[in-house]
Design a protein around this motif. Sequence first.
Motif, PDB file in Angstrom:
ATOM      1  N   UNK A  88     -34.718 -22.223  -3.763  1.00  0.00           N
ATOM      2  CA  UNK A  88     -35.820 -21.653  -4.538  1.00  0.00           C
ATOM      3  C   UNK A  88     -36.749 -22.760  -5.026  1.00  0.00           C
ATOM      4  N   UNK A  89     -36.179 -23.879  -5.490  1.00  0.00           N
ATOM      5  CA  UNK A  89     -37.006 -25.007  -5.922  1.00  0.00           C
ATOM      6  C   UNK A  89     -37.835 -25.557  -4.766  1.00  0.00           C
ATOM      7  N   UNK A 130     -49.205 -31.417 -10.501  1.00  0.00           N
ATOM      8  CA  UNK A 130     -48.211 -32.348 -11.032  1.00  0.00           C
ATOM      9  C   UNK A 130     -47.431 -31.705 -12.178  1.00  0.00           C
ATOM     10  N   UNK A 131     -48.127 -30.975 -13.038  1.00  0.00           N
ATOM     11  CA  UNK A 131     -47.441 -30.289 -14.137  1.00  0.00           C
ATOM     12  C   UNK A 131     -46.485 -29.243 -13.575  1.00  0.00           C
ATOM     13  N   UNK A 132     -46.942 -28.482 -12.585  1.00  0.00           N
ATOM     14  CA  UNK A 132     -46.076 -27.461 -11.986  1.00  0.00           C
ATOM     15  C   UNK A 132     -44.853 -28.091 -11.322  1.00  0.00           C
ATOM     16  N   UNK A 139     -38.831 -29.178 -11.673  1.00  0.00           N
ATOM     17  CA  UNK A 139     -37.662 -30.048 -11.739  1.00  0.00           C
ATOM     18  C   UNK A 139     -37.251 -30.351 -13.175  1.00  0.00           C
ATOM     19  N   UNK A 140     -37.495 -29.403 -14.069  1.00  0.00           N
ATOM     20  CA  UNK A 140     -36.942 -29.343 -15.430  1.00  0.00           C
ATOM     21  C   UNK A 140     -37.478 -30.388 -16.404  1.00  0.00           C
ATOM     22  N   UNK A 195     -43.677 -33.876 -21.460  1.00  0.00           N
ATOM     23  CA  UNK A 195     -43.572 -34.891 -20.416  1.00  0.00           C
ATOM     24  C   UNK A 195     -44.352 -34.491 -19.167  1.00  0.00           C
ATOM     25  N   UNK A 196     -44.313 -33.207 -18.829  1.00  0.00           N
ATOM     26  CA  UNK A 196     -45.035 -32.735 -17.647  1.00  0.00           C
ATOM     27  C   UNK A 196     -46.542 -32.903 -17.829  1.00  0.00           C
ATOM     28  N   UNK A 197     -47.059 -32.533 -19.010  1.00  0.00           N
ATOM     29  CA  UNK A 197     -48.492 -32.680 -19.271  1.00  0.00           C
ATOM     30  C   UNK A 197     -48.923 -34.141 -19.317  1.00  0.00           C
TER      31      UNK A 197
END
Length: 149
Positions: free
Chosen positions: A73-74, A102-104, A109-110, A115-117
């Motif tokens: 699924x990932x 990049x955020x998605x 990946x958790x 951190x994603x932003x």
Amino acid sequence: MKLAADRWLGVFLIGLAAFVAVQALRLEVPFSYDPVGPKAFPLGLAILLAALSLVLVFKPGANGHWPDRALAVKLLAVLGVLLVYALLFTRLGFVATSLLAIVALARIFAASWGKALLTGVLMAMGSYFLFTHGLGISLPNGYWLEGLI
């Protein structure tokens, strides 16, 4: 005989390499100031992809099992993000599309939202300035910015 997942992937990638090579050989440019021409880079990548794919076919990894459902699924989500990135690249522009992708990917990946932003902003802006100022490559600003600029 049941083929391992690595072997199936290797056969698929050899087909992809053949497709890329055929498309590269069809490239025709009316004039070129580069002695190598536009065919060299995609043709070189196709040859490298085919060679590395042969390794997967003839010497697959020890674990020949398909990924479990969660990993599959990932992987499909990553493929979806990259497809959306390709579709929105010129409409939204490099920075906005890269930031969203990049955020998605980080969230898939958790990574936490913070951190994603942060990673998305730093990577999108950093790569934009690297491409435009460091390498002199023109990147799309997006249709939505045309009214603002």
